[in-house]
Design an enzyme around this catalytic site. Structure first.
Site, PDB file in Angstrom:
ATOM      1  N   GLN A 177      51.271  44.896  11.694  1.00 48.50           N
ATOM      2  CA  GLN A 177      51.948  45.052  10.420  1.00 48.50           C
ATOM      3  C   GLN A 177      51.391  44.108   9.358  1.00 48.50           C
ATOM      4  O   GLN A 177      51.932  44.030   8.269  1.00 48.50           O
ATOM      5  CB  GLN A 177      53.441  44.803  10.607  1.00 48.50           C
ATOM      6  N   HIS A 197      56.604  41.917  11.894  1.00 44.33           N
ATOM      7  CA  HIS A 197      57.697  41.301  11.135  1.00 44.33           C
ATOM      8  C   HIS A 197      57.287  40.088  10.309  1.00 44.33           C
ATOM      9  O   HIS A 197      57.706  38.967  10.556  1.00 44.33           O
ATOM     10  CB  HIS A 197      58.837  40.922  12.088  1.00 44.33           C
ATOM     11  N   GLU A 208      70.390  46.737   7.599  1.00 49.28           N
ATOM     12  CA  GLU A 208      71.446  46.115   6.808  1.00 49.28           C
ATOM     13  C   GLU A 208      71.114  46.011   5.328  1.00 49.28           C
ATOM     14  O   GLU A 208      69.969  45.806   4.938  1.00 49.28           O
ATOM     15  CB  GLU A 208      71.730  44.704   7.330  1.00 49.28           C
ATOM     16  N   TYR A 211      73.299  35.145   8.478  1.00 48.69           N
ATOM     17  CA  TYR A 211      73.540  36.588   8.570  1.00 48.69           C
ATOM     18  C   TYR A 211      73.481  37.122  10.003  1.00 48.69           C
ATOM     19  O   TYR A 211      73.574  38.327  10.218  1.00 48.69           O
ATOM     20  CB  TYR A 211      72.594  37.317   7.612  1.00 48.69           C
ATOM     21  N   TYR A 215      65.435  48.626  21.529  1.00 53.44           N
ATOM     22  CA  TYR A 215      64.729  49.899  21.636  1.00 53.44           C
ATOM     23  C   TYR A 215      64.808  50.462  23.053  1.00 53.44           C
ATOM     24  O   TYR A 215      64.620  51.653  23.267  1.00 53.44           O
ATOM     25  CB  TYR A 215      63.279  49.720  21.212  1.00 53.44           C
TER      26      TYR A 215
END
Length: 461
Positions: free
Chosen positions: A170, A234, A330, A340, A351
């Site tokens: 990513q 991420h 979210e 959070y 997953y």
């Protein structure tokens, strides 16, 4: 008549048994479902992996980010309960309050024009309008920065001087923003995944756009979200300026277990919202500035992978969207010092289908902040922008969010911090919508992983 020895008969029988057992094992293995912790399935799975939002995974990203489109559609009849979501839930969790998920469906009454401004590009990860109807657009995998002219439907050659990046998984060249005083300074800010001694980090750098718009001059990296980690998922990476000219930077928690646990640690910049100056120093008003055991730049923590951020035009509140795992994406209001909850609580599941931390979903009961809204099944939300314009009056103060796995743009209607409606745009395009931007003249611009730039505007504008 040939004689057969007892030992030979036993050996033959055992051989037949072993071969039969091996065949059964292969059948079982072929029926196993591969986990979707990436973007192909999610975002993460989707591209490489990314392979789920994983946003945010192949967010190769954000694959289902992370779940997969197959996960969202698999096997059940559509649900018609008046909400924007027609697919059945992935989880059995109940929301903390009625408006926390599955908002009523709404429809735009204004007649809209939909145009494709450019196509054939790479993964267009971030956009910034630096002059009316002229955008800077990043190409994640190629580490290129382009200029897209919305009036002329044109795309420039790559701008020289962009940083070296690690574009595995990513990673790559991520977001772009221009300084509040760009007209004078011509300063451009970029985020990207960068090699470091022990892996890769999310980095922020800046350079001056030359007068002829062909290069970034004197580019330098001025902040790294440590610690480095030898993974390729991420990174987060969205940036936005506050009213004082300081930067908010979002980071991911790097996905893997156990590194994701560091989203809860105040001595790591992973899974955080970070508040820094244009030189990478902590803003003096940050909540942990006096805590010797915390990093000064941390603004909030306990996040998974934030890929959408914007200020509410009326309240000034900072809203973010972040990838859940399988379901549980979210929408949050960020306030200084708040936790959070990730990866201790979630409205999603692993997953593999396993529960996260035994299946704890309610945030407030555990001392964490409840999301204002969550999606189940996965949408893999990436890139968001409030509509602060009167060109489409019914959209005023609505939040527009790109969807990767879901392949739509969500228009979220907000009243008193509560989500009261949701509409889904461009649902038939089959694109992974990576970033969203609202131009000065009120057009909605969407960039996709498939290399397209869309423009939605009021008919006649």
């Amino acid at each position: 008549m040939t004689k057969v020895s007892w030992s030979g008969l036993m050996l033959f029988t055992m051989l037949i048994f072993v071969l039969a057992l091996a065949a059964c094992g292969n059948d079982d293995a072929s029926n196993e479902e591969a986990p979707a912790d990436s973007d192909a399935t999610t975002e993460e799975s989707a591209e490489t992996e990314e392979s789920a939002e994983t946003e945010e995974s192949a967010e190769t990203e954000e694959g289902t980010e992370e779940g997969t489109e197959e996960d969202a559609e698999e096997g059940t009849e559509e649900v018609d309960d008046g909400s924007a979501e027609s697919q059945p839930k992935v989880t059995e969790f109940e929301p903390a309050f009625p408006e926390q998920t599955r908002a009523p469906a709404v429809v735009t009454e204004t007649e809209l024009n939909e145009e494709v401004i450019a196509e054939g590009l790479g993964v267009s990860w971030g956009m910034a309008e630096f002059e009316p109807n002229r955008l800077l657009v990043t190409q994640r995998d190629e580490a290129e920065l382009l200029i897209v002219n919305l009036d002329e439907f044109s795309v420039s050659d790559p701008i020289e001087g962009t940083p070296e990046v690690n574009n595995e998984g990513q990673g790559g060249l991520l977001d772009v923003a221009v300084a509040p005083d760009f007209d004078e300074s011509r300063m451009v800010f970029l985020t990207y995944s960068e090699d470091a001694e022990d892996g890769t980090v999310t980095a922020v750098g800046k350079g001056v756009l030359s007068e002829d718009e062909t290069s970034l001059e004197d580019f330098e990296t001025f902040f790294q979200a440590t610690p480095a980690y030898a993974g390729d998922l991420h990174y987060g990476g969205r940036i936005i300026f506050d009213e004082d000219g300081n930067l908010f930077l979002t980071t991911g928690e790097r996905s893997d277990d156990p590194i994701r646990e560091r989203a809860q640690d105040l001595d790591a910049y992973l899974g955080k919202v970070i508040h820094i100056t244009q030189d990478g120093e902590a803003v003096e008003s940050n909540p942990f500035i006096e805590d010797e055991d915390a990093l000064d730049g941390i603004y909030s923590y306990g996040h998974r992978n934030i890929q959408g951020v914007d200020f509410h035009p009326e309240t000034g509140d900072l809203w973010i969207v972040e990838f859940g795992p399988q379901a549980g994406d979210e929408l949050n209001i960020v306030e200084p010092g708040n936790n959070y909850g990730w990866p201790i609580v979630s409205y999603g599941i692993e997953y593999t289908g396993e529960l996260i931390n035994g299946g704890v979903s309610e945030h407030e009961a555990q001392g964490f902040v409840e999301p204002r809204y969550y999606w189940d099944p996965t949408s893999a939300p990436s890139g968001s922008s409030f509509y602060d314009n009167d060109a489409i009056p019914e959209w005023e103060n609505n939040l527009l969010i790109g969807g990767l796995v879901s392949s739509y743009i969500a228009r979220v209607v907000i009243e008193d911090d509560t989500i009261v409606g949701e509409e889904r745009l461009l649902t038939d395009e089959g694109e992974r919508f990576r970033d969203i931007l609202v131009t000065e003249d009120g057009a909605l611009i969407a960039a996709t992983d498939g290399g397209k730039i869309y423009k939605i505007s009021a008919a006649g504008e």
